[in-house]
Each structure stands twice: as C-alpha cells, then as structure tokens.
Design a protein around this motif. Structure first.
Motif, PDB file in Angstrom:
ATOM      1  N   PRO A  56       0.799  -1.184   0.001  1.00 44.91           N
ATOM      2  CA  PRO A  56      -0.123  -0.199  -0.039  1.00 44.91           C
ATOM      3  C   PRO A  56       0.932   1.365  -0.080  1.00 44.91           C
ATOM      4  N   VAL A  57       2.113   1.270   0.408  1.00 41.25           N
ATOM      5  CA  VAL A  57       2.775   2.302   0.216  1.00 41.25           C
ATOM      6  C   VAL A  57       2.959   2.788  -1.260  1.00 41.25           C
ATOM      7  N   GLU A  58       3.049   1.950  -1.853  1.00 38.06           N
ATOM      8  CA  GLU A  58       3.061   2.226  -3.590  1.00 38.06           C
ATOM      9  C   GLU A  58       2.182   2.927  -4.047  1.00 38.06           C
ATOM     10  N   LEU A  59       0.946   2.457  -3.267  1.00 45.04           N
ATOM     11  CA  LEU A  59      -0.407   3.137  -3.873  1.00 45.04           C
ATOM     12  C   LEU A  59      -0.397   4.428  -3.417  1.00 45.04           C
ATOM     13  N   VAL A  60       0.121   4.703  -2.243  1.00 44.45           N
ATOM     14  CA  VAL A  60       0.273   6.376  -1.706  1.00 44.45           C
ATOM     15  C   VAL A  60       0.921   7.085  -2.922  1.00 44.45           C
ATOM     16  N   LYS A  61       1.898   6.488  -3.016  1.00 44.86           N
ATOM     17  CA  LYS A  61       2.984   7.278  -4.318  1.00 44.86           C
ATOM     18  C   LYS A  61       2.151   7.434  -5.789  1.00 44.86           C
ATOM     19  N   ILE A  62       1.555   6.485  -5.887  1.00 43.44           N
ATOM     20  CA  ILE A  62       0.788   6.456  -7.107  1.00 43.44           C
ATOM     21  C   ILE A  62      -0.397   7.534  -6.821  1.00 43.44           C
ATOM     22  N   ARG A  63      -1.185   7.731  -5.827  1.00 43.67           N
ATOM     23  CA  ARG A  63      -2.078   8.641  -5.672  1.00 43.67           C
ATOM     24  C   ARG A  63      -1.524  10.179  -5.622  1.00 43.67           C
ATOM     25  N   SER A  64      -0.455  10.240  -5.069  1.00 45.05           N
ATOM     26  CA  SER A  64       0.308  11.643  -5.129  1.00 45.05           C
ATOM     27  C   SER A  64       0.766  12.108  -6.467  1.00 45.05           C
ATOM     28  N   ALA A  65       1.287  11.159  -7.121  1.00 42.36           N
ATOM     29  CA  ALA A  65       1.547  11.330  -8.753  1.00 42.36           C
ATOM     30  C   ALA A  65       0.396  11.754  -9.552  1.00 42.36           C
ATOM     31  N   GLU A  66      -0.782  11.008  -9.331  1.00 38.75           N
ATOM     32  CA  GLU A  66      -1.948  11.718 -10.072  1.00 38.75           C
ATOM     33  C   GLU A  66      -2.359  13.046  -9.727  1.00 38.75           C
ATOM     34  N   ALA A  67      -2.274  13.522  -8.273  1.00 40.98           N
ATOM     35  CA  ALA A  67      -2.580  14.596  -7.886  1.00 40.98           C
ATOM     36  C   ALA A  67      -1.654  15.781  -8.535  1.00 40.98           C
ATOM     37  N   VAL A  68      -0.360  15.554  -8.552  1.00 40.71           N
ATOM     38  CA  VAL A  68       0.581  16.187  -9.049  1.00 40.71           C
ATOM     39  C   VAL A  68       0.348  16.594 -10.539  1.00 40.71           C
ATOM     40  N   ALA A  69       0.057  15.411 -11.218  1.00 39.06           N
ATOM     41  CA  ALA A  69       0.083  15.496 -12.996  1.00 39.06           C
ATOM     42  C   ALA A  69      -1.368  16.528 -13.100  1.00 39.06           C
ATOM     43  N   HIS A  70      -2.545  16.325 -12.342  1.00 39.31           N
ATOM     44  CA  HIS A  70      -3.596  16.927 -12.589  1.00 39.31           C
ATOM     45  C   HIS A  70      -3.367  18.396 -12.180  1.00 39.31           C
ATOM     46  N   ALA A  71      -2.638  18.883 -11.302  1.00 36.99           N
ATOM     47  CA  ALA A  71      -2.429  20.201 -11.069  1.00 36.99           C
ATOM     48  C   ALA A  71      -1.750  20.827 -12.146  1.00 36.99           C
ATOM     49  N   VAL A  72      -0.443  20.126 -12.705  1.00 32.30           N
ATOM     50  CA  VAL A  72       0.251  20.731 -13.591  1.00 32.30           C
ATOM     51  C   VAL A  72      -0.766  20.772 -15.095  1.00 32.30           C
ATOM     52  N   ALA A  73      -1.654  19.910 -15.175  1.00 29.82           N
ATOM     53  CA  ALA A  73      -2.318  19.673 -16.234  1.00 29.82           C
ATOM     54  C   ALA A  73      -3.573  20.753 -16.351  1.00 29.82           C
TER      55      ALA A  73
END
Length: 519
Positions: free
Chosen positions: A395-412
């Motif tokens: 689940p640690v990797e799931l946290v990292k993935i979700r944070s990456a999605e947050a950044v991608a949406h912000a930049v987009a």
C-alpha cells in the motif's frame, strides 16, 4: 486373496486407496515369507496398517521411511544424508515403494502420503526399533544441513522457495535450526516473495528461538508491506533477545526492524540500526539503505557515488540500486535520467519475473512523469502498477501513485481532480500509518495552491511539511523545492543549505521552479 481377507481389508479401509495399497503389500510380504495370510493379519486402524507395513520392510528401509516421514518431500541424496550408513541399493528399492509419489516439478521429487507420514510416528511406539524424539531430531539436523548445502549463490528462486519450505517445517516440528534459513529467508523477501513465504510457515510458535525469530521477521514484513508499520515495529522490538549475538537470525530481525522504522517515518533510528549491521551478514543490504538515508537527507552526490560503486548481488539487488539512482535524479529535477533508470528497473523486473519490484518501479515512473503534467503517462504507469499490486500488495506504493496523480492533474490545470487526489493520498497514508505519504500530499497540495493563487494556504502547508520532515530526519529537500514555487529560486537556495544538489542549488531549484510555470 481369500474372500474373508478381502472383506476385512475393504471394511477397514473404507475406500482409502493408501490403506488398500498397504494392505495388499502386507499380503504379498506375508506370502514371500512363506506364511499363510489370515483375516486376523489385516484390518484395524490406519496406524495398525502402517505399523504392519513398516515391520514388513527390511531394517534399512524402515529407517528410510522414518526419515522420509520427517519432511514433506525427499530425494535419493537427501535420504542418504539422513541415513549415511544405508546402502545405495536400499535407497533405490525404497524409492520404488508404492507408498511414495513422484513429481519432477519439485527439486525433491518424492513424497510420502501425508496420512502415512503422520501415522509412522504413532506406529513407531509399538516397534522394538522405533525412533525416539532425540533420534528424529538428530536425523532432522542432518537433513537440514544437507538442504542448506543445496542453496549456493546460483540457486534460483523456485529452488530456494522449495528448499526453504522444507527447512522451515523441519525446524518447526523437530527443534532444529541452521543459519542458512535466515539467509534464504532474506533472499526470498528481497525477491518480493514474502507473501508466499508467510503462507507456508507453520502458524504455531513452536521450534527453536531462532525459528520463532524468523517467523517474527516474516510477519514483520507482512505487516509493513500491508500498511501496518507501527505494528511491525512493536512486533520486532526485543525479538532478537536470547539469540546468539551477531548471528544471521539476530541480524535478520534487526534489518527488518530498521525497515519497519523507516516505513513508519523514523529514518534516524533506522539508520542507526543499518550502521550497526555494517560488516555483518547483511552488510550489502545495510550499505544500500545507508545510501537511501544519504538520499533522504539531501546528500545526493554521496548517495550517487556509493550506488555507482556498489556491486549488485543479483537482479533483485540491481533493481533496488537502479530505483534509488532514479530517486536521486528525480528529486534533482533531472527527469530524463530518472525515467531512464526506472525504465531499466522495469525491464529487469519483467525479465526476472519480479512483480513486486516492477510495481515499485512503475510507481516511481508515475512520480516522474507527473511533473510534466503527463496525465496519460501517469495513468498508464499507475494502472500497470495497481494490477501488479493486486498480486503483491504494497500500500505504500499506492500512496505514491495517488500523489503522482495529484501532481499530474495540478500541472495539467485540473485543480478539482488534483484536490481530490491529494485527499485520497492522505486517506491512504493515514490508513496504513505511512507518515511519508503526507509529505507527498503536502507537495502536491502546495503545487495546486501555487497554481491556484492560494498564497496563505501554501505557506501554512509548507510550515507543516518543514516540521514533519525535520522530526523524521529525512525528505527535508522538499521544503526548498516548494519554496522555489512560492518565493522563487533565490529564497529557495537559502532555505536549507545542507542539501547538496547535484548541479548546485541554483540550477537544480531553477529546474524545479519551471514546474510551476509549465501550464
């Protein structure tokens, strides 16, 4: 076979094929000795049938069947190790006995029927040459030593898993232990096979203190990999007490205690344990995680130099090395180099069938692509990683993935999706007690706020990020990074002069500042 004998066998066997096979073998043995089989010679419980079958065997084969009953699977060489004075001819004849099954898919291809294994110990009590518990332990120790000799550095994971399973069961059931068990356990954990390993360990806390310590170490891995790092820390504290100081098993417990502390966000205590393990059984593991500690504390050049000099012990080790190199490049905003390192780690994991390692590298790839606002690339890596994490939960990797999605949406430019993903990151992090997940959420939240003009909010979040990273003893480099978005590069370079950026503070933070201007 007389009718009355047949009827007695059928009535006693109640359809159990092995009961019938052993009874027929006993009938043949009686005839071979010139006897006249009668109904009284047959029937009764399965233990009675097993007792008669053992008594029918020649002395050497009686010892071989008792040896085979100690473990799930055997082969000719293992039997010879258990009974070094038994002739090769006796071993060959024994392996042709009908109560043994054969399967070439296993490194040890022969097995006694489970019912017969359990019956033999009971049957031994009524035989004049039956084994004592001490006899069994002495033979089990010889079997364990032979199993360890099979596991050289070139042994594949399938062989390691099969041999270790046999060794662990011998240890649990007969009170024996060998240091190779700790080494093999670590090799499988590094390969991401901790879930399969946990499934074969006997649940009861039996066996030697060393066996119980291995059991705790594997349980600790299961806990931290499924989001219960605090429980893993509690479980592993004090487990090594009573073990020989510096033994491989004691060091195994310590290495996983350090990992659990690290997952729980206490990088400083974890590093203390890693340093204490230098020069020991898991020296290479400790050195790698001290490189990680350098990375977490912004000593990027030192981490990179050490990683380039390290010699990998195998594909699992090389994958970790490549990923950490990628981490160093990523937090220095050298995204192309980071992508290359992660891509190499992904290819290696696929070739070697390392699902856990591939999932981690894919999560890291998503964490890199997100800074360019590549929503589709992040989504692709995230989907592939989540599919693998369904097989090997982490689940640690799931946290990292979700944070990456947050950044991608912000930049987009999709602030709503970014805010939702930040909230999801925090919920996932809270659900597993992963404090580092809040650092990732803070960074994504600050970027979203900067792009949305929330000046007061981003400063409050930065203060929380600063306090949390200082307490944990790692990840402090995120504060100058987010400062480059809030106040500009000159102020960011002054924020934490201890961070040793690869290209110097002004250049590295200048690249980070561009992230907030890409839209």
């Amino acid at each position: 076979m007389p009718v009355e004998v047949r009827r007695r066998i059928i009535a006693g066997g109640q359809g159990l094929p092995l009961y019938l096979d052993l009874s027929v073998s006993h009938f043949v043995a009686l005839l071979a000795r010139g006897g006249q089989p009668s109904a009284a010679d047959f029937g009764g419980t399965f233990t009675a049938v097993a007792t008669r079958s053992i008594r029918d065997l020649p002395r050497e084969e009686r010892d071989l069947v008792r040896t085979a009953a100690l473990t799930d699977r055997v082969g000719a060489d293992l039997l010879r190790a258990g009974q070094p004075n038994v002739s090769d001819g006796s071993v060959a004849r024994f392996l042709r006995r009908p109560f043994l099954t054969h399967d070439d898919a296993y490194a040890l291809p022969y097995a006694l029927h489970a019912a017969l294994r359990h019956a033999i110990r009971e049957a031994d009590r009524s035989l004049p040459d039956g084994w004592s518990d001490r006899d069994r332990s002495e033979v089990a120790a010889r079997l364990l030593a032979w199993l360890g000799e099979r596991l050289g550095s070139s042994a594949d994971r399938v062989t390691i898993a099969q041999v270790l399973e046999s060794g662990l069961k011998l240890s649990a059931e007969h009170g024996v232990f060998a240091d190779w068990i700790a080494r093999a356990t670590q090799r499988l954990v590094e390969a991401g096979q901790w879930s399969e390993l946990g499934a074969v360990l006997p649940a009861e806390r039996a066996g030697t203190p060393e066996y119980r310590a291995v059991l705790a170490a594997v349980r600790g891995v299961q806990l931290r990999r499924t989001g219960h790092a605090a429980e893993a820390v509690g479980l592993l504290h004090g487990v090594g007490e009573g073990l020989p100081q510096g033994s491989p098993t004691a060091q195994l417990v310590q290495i996983h205690l350090a990992h659990a502390l690290r997952n729980h966000g206490d990088y400083t205590k974890a590093a203390e344990i890693y340093r204490a393990l230098l020069g020991g059984e898991f020296d290479a593991v400790a050195r790698y995680w001290l490189c990680d500690y350098d990375y977490l504390n912004g000593r990027f050049g030192a981490a990179l130099d050490s990683l380039r000099k390290q010699r990998s012990r195998g594909p699992e080790d090389e994958g970790e090395r490549l990923r950490l190199i990628g981490h160093v490049w990523r937090v220095n905003a050298r995204f192309d180099e980071a992508r290359a390192a992660y891509a190499e780690a992904i290819d290696l994991a696929r070739r070697e069938g390392l699902a856990a390692a591939e999932a981690k590298a894919l999560a890291n790839l998503a964490q890199t692509a997100c800074w360019a606002g590549e929503v589709d690339a992040v989504a692709d890596a995230a989907t592939r990683a989540r599919d693998l994490l369904d097989l090997v939960p982490n689940p640690v990797e799931l946290v990292k993935i979700r944070s990456a999605e947050a950044v991608a949406h912000a930049v987009a430019g999709d602030a709503g999706a970014a805010v939702e993903a930040v909230g999801g990151t925090r919920r996932l992090a809270d659900g597993i007690g992963y404090r580092g997940g809040h650092n990732l959420a803070d960074v994504a939240q600050i970027l979203t706020g900067v792009l949305g003009g929330d000046h007061d909010g981003v400063r409050r979040t930065r203060a929380e990020l600063d306090a949390r990273t200082r307490r944990s003893g790692g990840n402090t480099y995120w504060v100058p990074i987010v400062t480059s978005w809030i106040e500009g590069v000159p102020q960011a370079t002054e924020h934490d002069p201890r961070v040793e950026w690869i290209d110097g503070a002004a250049v590295a933070l200048g690249r980070w500042a561009e992230v907030a201007t890409r839209r």
